[in-house]
Design a protein around this motif. Structure first.
Motif, PDB file in Angstrom:
ATOM      1  N   LEU A  59      44.122  48.057 -29.911  1.00 39.43           N
ATOM      2  CA  LEU A  59      43.355  47.101 -30.709  1.00 39.43           C
ATOM      3  C   LEU A  59      44.146  45.841 -31.025  1.00 39.43           C
ATOM      4  O   LEU A  59      43.586  44.854 -31.506  1.00 39.43           O
ATOM      5  CB  LEU A  59      42.918  47.747 -32.030  1.00 39.43           C
ATOM      6  CG  LEU A  59      41.762  48.744 -31.969  1.00 39.43           C
ATOM      7  CD1 LEU A  59      41.642  49.484 -33.287  1.00 39.43           C
ATOM      8  CD2 LEU A  59      40.466  48.045 -31.629  1.00 39.43           C
ATOM      9  N   GLY A  60      45.452  45.865 -30.779  1.00 38.02           N
ATOM     10  CA  GLY A  60      46.291  44.708 -31.079  1.00 38.02           C
ATOM     11  C   GLY A  60      46.766  44.653 -32.512  1.00 38.02           C
ATOM     12  O   GLY A  60      47.379  43.674 -32.922  1.00 38.02           O
ATOM     13  N   LEU A  61      46.499  45.710 -33.288  1.00 38.58           N
ATOM     14  CA  LEU A  61      46.935  45.724 -34.683  1.00 38.58           C
ATOM     15  C   LEU A  61      48.404  46.124 -34.805  1.00 38.58           C
ATOM     16  O   LEU A  61      49.076  45.766 -35.775  1.00 38.58           O
ATOM     17  CB  LEU A  61      46.057  46.672 -35.495  1.00 38.58           C
ATOM     18  CG  LEU A  61      44.615  46.198 -35.706  1.00 38.58           C
ATOM     19  CD1 LEU A  61      43.774  47.300 -36.312  1.00 38.58           C
ATOM     20  CD2 LEU A  61      44.572  44.958 -36.578  1.00 38.58           C
ATOM     21  N   LEU A  62      48.898  46.883 -33.818  1.00 36.75           N
ATOM     22  CA  LEU A  62      50.318  47.214 -33.736  1.00 36.75           C
ATOM     23  C   LEU A  62      50.808  46.877 -32.334  1.00 36.75           C
ATOM     24  O   LEU A  62      50.004  46.707 -31.406  1.00 36.75           O
ATOM     25  CB  LEU A  62      50.563  48.704 -34.003  1.00 36.75           C
ATOM     26  CG  LEU A  62      50.266  49.273 -35.395  1.00 36.75           C
ATOM     27  CD1 LEU A  62      50.595  50.761 -35.417  1.00 36.75           C
ATOM     28  CD2 LEU A  62      51.015  48.525 -36.481  1.00 36.75           C
ATOM     29  N   GLU A  63      52.111  46.799 -32.185  1.00 36.60           N
ATOM     30  CA  GLU A  63      52.683  46.641 -30.854  1.00 36.60           C
ATOM     31  C   GLU A  63      54.030  47.353 -30.808  1.00 36.60           C
ATOM     32  O   GLU A  63      54.666  47.619 -31.845  1.00 36.60           O
ATOM     33  CB  GLU A  63      52.852  45.162 -30.490  1.00 36.60           C
ATOM     34  CG  GLU A  63      53.790  44.379 -31.369  1.00 36.60           C
ATOM     35  CD  GLU A  63      53.859  42.913 -30.964  1.00 36.60           C
ATOM     36  OE1 GLU A  63      53.017  42.490 -30.148  1.00 36.60           O
ATOM     37  OE2 GLU A  63      54.752  42.214 -31.456  1.00 36.60           O
ATOM     38  N   ARG A  64      54.447  47.666 -29.579  1.00 36.31           N
ATOM     39  CA  ARG A  64      55.691  48.425 -29.394  1.00 36.31           C
ATOM     40  C   ARG A  64      56.302  48.021 -28.066  1.00 36.31           C
ATOM     41  O   ARG A  64      55.603  48.022 -27.033  1.00 36.31           O
ATOM     42  CB  ARG A  64      55.383  49.913 -29.406  1.00 36.31           C
ATOM     43  CG  ARG A  64      56.590  50.826 -29.356  1.00 36.31           C
ATOM     44  CD  ARG A  64      56.160  52.262 -29.206  1.00 36.31           C
ATOM     45  NE  ARG A  64      57.212  53.201 -29.551  1.00 36.31           N
ATOM     46  CZ  ARG A  64      57.148  54.508 -29.337  1.00 36.31           C
ATOM     47  NH1 ARG A  64      56.052  55.028 -28.791  1.00 36.31           N
ATOM     48  NH2 ARG A  64      58.145  55.302 -29.680  1.00 36.31           N
ATOM     49  N   ALA A  65      57.554  47.680 -28.048  1.00 33.46           N
ATOM     50  CA  ALA A  65      58.229  47.267 -26.816  1.00 33.46           C
ATOM     51  C   ALA A  65      59.163  48.370 -26.342  1.00 33.46           C
ATOM     52  O   ALA A  65      60.012  48.855 -27.113  1.00 33.46           O
ATOM     53  CB  ALA A  65      59.025  45.982 -27.053  1.00 33.46           C
ATOM     54  N   ASP A  66      59.013  48.780 -25.075  1.00 30.38           N
ATOM     55  CA  ASP A  66      59.937  49.727 -24.445  1.00 30.38           C
ATOM     56  C   ASP A  66      60.164  50.983 -25.275  1.00 30.38           C
ATOM     57  O   ASP A  66      61.292  51.427 -25.479  1.00 30.38           O
ATOM     58  CB  ASP A  66      61.285  49.043 -24.175  1.00 30.38           C
ATOM     59  CG  ASP A  66      61.143  47.830 -23.269  1.00 30.38           C
ATOM     60  OD1 ASP A  66      60.305  47.896 -22.351  1.00 30.38           O
ATOM     61  OD2 ASP A  66      61.850  46.848 -23.495  1.00 30.38           O
ATOM     62  N   ARG A  67      59.074  51.541 -25.780  1.00 30.43           N
ATOM     63  CA  ARG A  67      59.119  52.797 -26.543  1.00 30.43           C
ATOM     64  C   ARG A  67      60.019  52.696 -27.774  1.00 30.43           C
ATOM     65  O   ARG A  67      60.539  53.701 -28.279  1.00 30.43           O
ATOM     66  CB  ARG A  67      59.575  53.965 -25.645  1.00 30.43           C
ATOM     67  CG  ARG A  67      58.645  54.204 -24.457  1.00 30.43           C
ATOM     68  CD  ARG A  67      59.101  55.410 -23.657  1.00 30.43           C
ATOM     69  NE  ARG A  67      59.027  56.636 -24.435  1.00 30.43           N
ATOM     70  CZ  ARG A  67      57.907  57.332 -24.643  1.00 30.43           C
ATOM     71  NH1 ARG A  67      56.760  56.905 -24.127  1.00 30.43           N
ATOM     72  NH2 ARG A  67      57.930  58.450 -25.349  1.00 30.43           N
ATOM     73  N   GLY A  68      60.167  51.493 -28.277  1.00 29.89           N
ATOM     74  CA  GLY A  68      60.948  51.271 -29.479  1.00 29.89           C
ATOM     75  C   GLY A  68      60.112  51.458 -30.722  1.00 29.89           C
ATOM     76  O   GLY A  68      59.028  52.062 -30.678  1.00 29.89           O
ATOM     77  N   PRO A  69      60.560  50.932 -31.863  1.00 31.22           N
ATOM     78  CA  PRO A  69      59.796  51.065 -33.108  1.00 31.22           C
ATOM     79  C   PRO A  69      58.531  50.215 -33.079  1.00 31.22           C
ATOM     80  O   PRO A  69      58.424  49.255 -32.304  1.00 31.22           O
ATOM     81  CB  PRO A  69      60.779  50.580 -34.165  1.00 31.22           C
ATOM     82  CG  PRO A  69      61.680  49.645 -33.434  1.00 31.22           C
ATOM     83  CD  PRO A  69      61.838  50.225 -32.068  1.00 31.22           C
TER      84      PRO A  69
END
Length: 257
Positions: A59-69
């Motif tokens: 939904l674009g409410l959260l994001e996460r890069a490379d399985r990070g936080p």
């Protein structure tokens, strides 16, 4: 994304808890968290948090890069920014005026596909611990606010929008369970001039709604009021008239659209 899980009230509540936790940690400059840490903070099953977090990322409410936080995503900031635009600020006055005139709860909502996102709610529309706050997501087909946002769709467009929806187990006793049933409700309500969703999403709750149109005629948002059958009584037509007048004032704002 699972349509059923995104629409169920329990999932929405848990998802909002997750977004608020992530946003709060960012605001306070605290360490960002991954799935296992979020699950521990929220007291939820790790697999449940993982699935909800992925849906919120979709939904674009959260994001996460490379399985990070996890951190707040672009949709979160778009929604926050929208609350500062002129016509949404004006909506606060209109919502409180509806409360004063009708004694009902009032909301301003927009559509994102088959989901409805709450932009503003009246001051009487929440109690401590309530998840009725900007950003709340509900189904478009079984809420008054949502069906008002479907007002201009013809049958092929409605079929295309809801073609992949799983209706089973979603909504209250008055909810539609097929696209054909949604269409029948839309036809009935267009004839009346306003949406009347009787227990379509919540038990014992009636929601009346109308579209808010920009200067060009397109639907920008929906304005709705909610209450019990006893609160509405025989005053649905009066409430709908007040809603239409408020929607026209909002639509006349030069910032709408």
């Amino acid at each position: 994304m699972s349509v059923e899980s995104s629409a169920e009230a329990s999932s929405m509540a848990q998802g909002l808890r997750l977004v608020r936790l992530v946003a709060d940690r960012e605001i306070r400059g605290r360490q960002l968290l991954g799935v296992s840490q979020l699950a521990a903070e929220l007291g939820m099953d790790q697999s449940r948090v993982s699935r909800l977090a992925q849906e919120l990322c979709d939904l674009g409410l959260l994001e996460r890069a490379d399985r990070g936080p996890f951190r707040t995503g672009p949709r979160f900031f778009t929604l926050a920014a929208s609350l500062n635009t002129g016509w949404v600020r004006q909506a606060k006055t209109e919502l409180e005026a509806l409360v004063a005139a009708l004694g009902l709860r009032a909301r301003l909502s927009v559509r994102d596909g088959f989901r409805v996102i709450l932009l503003r709610a009246s001051s009487n529309d929440a109690v401590p611990g309530s998840f009725v706050k900007p950003g709340m997501v509900t189904p478009v087909w079984c809420t008054g606010a949502g069906r008002a946002l479907l007002w201009d769709l013809d049958r092929p467009a409605l079929d295309a929008l809801l073609g992949g929806v799983n209706f089973i187990g979603i909504g209250g006793p008055g909810a539609a369970h097929t696209t054909a049933e949604v269409w029948e409700l839309m036809e009935r309500d267009r004839a009346a001039g306003y949406i009347a969703a009787d227990q379509e999403f919540e038990h014992e709750v009636v929601e009346l709604a109308v579209p808010v149109r920009a200067a060009g005629g397109g639907i920008t948002a929906s304005l709705s009021v909610l209450g019990s059958r006893a609160e509405l009584g025989s005053g649905a037509a009066t409430a709908a008239s007040a809603l239409r007048a408020a929607a026209e004032r909002l639509g006349a704002s030069p910032a709408v659209g």
